[in-house]
Design a protein around this motif. Structure first.
Motif, PDB file in Angstrom:
ATOM      1  N   LEU A   1      30.852 -31.294 -10.247  1.00 27.41           N
ATOM      2  CA  LEU A   1      30.299 -31.971  -9.067  1.00 27.41           C
ATOM      3  C   LEU A   1      31.222 -33.089  -8.599  1.00 27.41           C
ATOM      4  O   LEU A   1      31.456 -33.262  -7.397  1.00 27.41           O
ATOM      5  CB  LEU A   1      28.901 -32.527  -9.374  1.00 27.41           C
ATOM      6  N   ILE A   2      31.762 -33.861  -9.560  1.00 29.87           N
ATOM      7  CA  ILE A   2      32.665 -34.962  -9.194  1.00 29.87           C
ATOM      8  C   ILE A   2      33.928 -34.400  -8.535  1.00 29.87           C
ATOM      9  O   ILE A   2      34.385 -34.903  -7.511  1.00 29.87           O
ATOM     10  CB  ILE A   2      33.010 -35.811 -10.429  1.00 29.87           C
ATOM     11  N   SER A   3      34.487 -33.320  -9.107  1.00 27.97           N
ATOM     12  CA  SER A   3      35.690 -32.709  -8.522  1.00 27.97           C
ATOM     13  C   SER A   3      35.406 -32.201  -7.121  1.00 27.97           C
ATOM     14  O   SER A   3      36.196 -32.393  -6.197  1.00 27.97           O
ATOM     15  CB  SER A   3      36.185 -31.543  -9.360  1.00 27.97           C
ATOM     16  N   LEU A   4      34.231 -31.573  -6.973  1.00 26.05           N
ATOM     17  CA  LEU A   4      33.840 -31.044  -5.664  1.00 26.05           C
ATOM     18  C   LEU A   4      33.723 -32.164  -4.646  1.00 26.05           C
ATOM     19  O   LEU A   4      34.198 -32.069  -3.513  1.00 26.05           O
ATOM     20  CB  LEU A   4      32.500 -30.317  -5.813  1.00 26.05           C
TER      21      LEU A   4
ATOM     22  N   PHE B   1      36.017 -32.663  -1.351  1.00 29.26           N
ATOM     23  CA  PHE B   1      35.392 -32.756  -0.031  1.00 29.26           C
ATOM     24  C   PHE B   1      35.784 -34.049   0.659  1.00 29.26           C
ATOM     25  O   PHE B   1      36.093 -34.085   1.846  1.00 29.26           O
ATOM     26  CB  PHE B   1      33.867 -32.685  -0.180  1.00 29.26           C
ATOM     27  N   HIS B   2      35.808 -35.132  -0.123  1.00 30.64           N
ATOM     28  CA  HIS B   2      36.114 -36.441   0.454  1.00 30.64           C
ATOM     29  C   HIS B   2      37.538 -36.481   0.995  1.00 30.64           C
ATOM     30  O   HIS B   2      37.804 -37.016   2.078  1.00 30.64           O
ATOM     31  CB  HIS B   2      35.926 -37.521  -0.611  1.00 30.64           C
ATOM     32  N   MET B   3      38.490 -35.887   0.251  1.00 25.64           N
ATOM     33  CA  MET B   3      39.879 -35.879   0.707  1.00 25.64           C
ATOM     34  C   MET B   3      40.029 -35.022   1.960  1.00 25.64           C
ATOM     35  O   MET B   3      40.724 -35.404   2.904  1.00 25.64           O
ATOM     36  CB  MET B   3      40.800 -35.366  -0.404  1.00 25.64           C
ATOM     37  N   ILE B   4      39.329 -33.873   1.989  1.00 23.70           N
ATOM     38  CA  ILE B   4      39.409 -33.007   3.178  1.00 23.70           C
ATOM     39  C   ILE B   4      38.799 -33.727   4.377  1.00 23.70           C
ATOM     40  O   ILE B   4      39.357 -33.735   5.481  1.00 23.70           O
ATOM     41  CB  ILE B   4      38.686 -31.666   2.915  1.00 23.70           C
TER      42      ILE B   4
END
Ligand SMILES: Nc1ncnc2c1ncn2[C@@H]1O[C@H](COP(=O)(O)OS(=O)(=O)O)[C@@H](OP(=O)(O)O)[C@H]1O
Length: 180
Positions: A58-61, A65-68
């Protein structure tokens, strides 16, 4: 302690299952008094392991998402006049500082045909320099000057805090009203 939990060969305490997370310290001591014969078994219970994996995923996801989201928003801002950016997290302001259009801190004002473009492009090689793409002609043309400073600011490129924005309009040098 029940005899079934005692290794008959070595006299060490054994966990009933391999998926025990924490064993009491006493369980690792030899009942017979020879600690060197004991083997330390470290395991993680399946529910806790699953929870840890899901948390990491979840953290990686979220970070992906945040970087995109951040890069998409930055590229959108390049094409629009919007200079504000809603922060996804309070922390994101610190991790990914917002770019904004800023008034120029330096202006190349002349003189014409003396290599002003070359000077600007060379300065622009520095990563802390941003340049206006064309000549803005804010101070020497009434129709631009009357649009105000906010219009002038919007002609500037996006820059990060600490970067220097430079504009070049060589005609400033030969326009008497510019000095006013
Ligand atoms: N280092 C150096 N040495 C000699 N000549 C140079 C140099 N850098 C730029 N140039 C020439 O300068 C001309 C462009 O100058 P500017 O960028 O100031 O032009 S402008 O006033 O903004 O239109 C342009 O000349 P023209 O092509 O005759 O216009 C450039 O070739």
């Amino acid at each position: 302690m029940s005899p079934s939990k005692i290794d008959s060969r070595k006299g060490c305490v054994r966990p009933p299952h391999f998926d025990i997370l924490w064993l009491p310290r006493a369980a690792m001591r030899s009942v017979e008094g020879d600690p060197s014969d004991c083997v330390l078994v470290v395991g993680v219970s399946r529910p806790k392991m699953a929870l840890a994996i899901i948390t990491v995923m979840l953290i990686s996801l979220f970070l992906t998402f945040h970087m995109i989201y951040d890069s998409a928003l930055n590229s959108l801002q390049t094409n629009t006049q919007d200079h504000t950016r809603p922060p996804l997290l309070l922390l994101s302001r610190r991790l990914y500082p917002a770019a904004a259009r800023r008034l120029p801190q330096a202006i190349i004002m002349g003189v014409r045909k003396c290599g002003t473009r070359a000077l600007l492009e060379m300065l622009y090689l520095h990563p802390m320099v941003q340049k206006a793409s064309g000549e803005v002609h804010f101070f020497d043309r009434d129709e631009n000057y009357n649009k105000g400073l906010e219009w002038y600011r919007m002609q500037m490129p996006h820059s990060y805090h600490g970067q220097i924005t430079i504009e070049k309009s060589p005609s400033y040098f030969v326009t008497p009203e510019v000095s006013d």
